[in-house]
Design a protein around this motif. Structure first.
Motif, short mmCIF file in Angstrom:
data_model
loop_
_atom_site.label_atom_id
_atom_site.label_comp_id
_atom_site.label_asym_id
_atom_site.label_seq_id
_atom_site.Cartn_x
_atom_site.Cartn_y
_atom_site.Cartn_z
N HIS A 1 65.04 25.08 35.07
CA HIS A 1 64.34 25.05 33.81
C HIS A 1 62.86 24.81 34.05
O HIS A 1 62.45 24.41 35.14
CB HIS A 1 64.93 24.01 32.87
N SER A 2 62.06 25.06 33.05
CA SER A 2 60.62 24.84 33.17
C SER A 2 60.33 23.36 33.37
O SER A 2 60.98 22.50 32.79
CB SER A 2 59.90 25.32 31.91
N THR A 3 59.34 23.07 34.21
CA THR A 3 59.00 21.69 34.50
C THR A 3 58.04 21.14 33.45
O THR A 3 57.65 21.83 32.53
CB THR A 3 58.36 21.60 35.90
N GLY A 4 57.65 19.90 33.67
CA GLY A 4 56.69 19.27 32.77
C GLY A 4 57.38 18.50 31.67
O GLY A 4 58.61 18.45 31.57
N ASN A 5 56.57 17.88 30.86
CA ASN A 5 57.07 17.10 29.74
C ASN A 5 57.30 18.02 28.55
O ASN A 5 56.35 18.59 28.01
CB ASN A 5 56.04 16.01 29.39
N TRP A 6 58.56 18.19 28.17
CA TRP A 6 58.88 19.03 27.01
C TRP A 6 58.68 18.21 25.74
O TRP A 6 59.03 17.04 25.68
CB TRP A 6 60.31 19.51 27.07
N SER A 7 58.14 18.86 24.70
CA SER A 7 57.94 18.17 23.42
C SER A 7 57.89 19.19 22.30
O SER A 7 57.76 20.40 22.54
CB SER A 7 56.63 17.36 23.44
#
Length: 108
Positions: A1-7
């Motif tokens: 899945h895509s990284t980073g902080n999802w919001s």
């Protein structure tokens, strides 16, 4: 899945991340400004659904950890190395509380 902080993005009907996505064309600066980040998904029916989608990476991680622990616990119980209400089995409740933390993010 895509990284980073999802919001949840600038709009309640989209979910974004702080990191680049796997989109072959990338996300343009104007799109990042419009959505509030790199787009994960849009056209989400409700803000509650968007929150749940945004919590997906944490839910996946917590579920994976719980599965590893439960596999270990079942093995230990079946082998007779620990009893159901020993200190080790009490530790299960602490580890499984991480699921609750991820769930709380999904419903906030």
């Amino acid at each position: 899945h895509s990284t980073g902080n999802w919001s949840v993005g600038k709009h309640d009907w989209c979910v974004v991340t702080s990191s680049e996505t796997e989109n072959k064309n990338g996300t343009s600066e104007s799109e990042r400004e419009y959505y509030g980040g790199h787009l994960i998904c849009e056209s989400v029916a409700t803000k509650e659904d968007a929150k749940l989608i945004a919590a997906a990476p944490e839910l996946l991680s917590a579920t994976s950890e719980a599965l590893k622990f439960m596999s270990w616990l079942c093995h230990e119980l079946s082998s007779g190395r620990i009893k159901m209400w020993s200190d080790k089995s009490q530790a299960a409740y602490g580890l499984l509380s991480t699921l609750g933390k991820a769930e709380n993010k999904a419903i906030k």
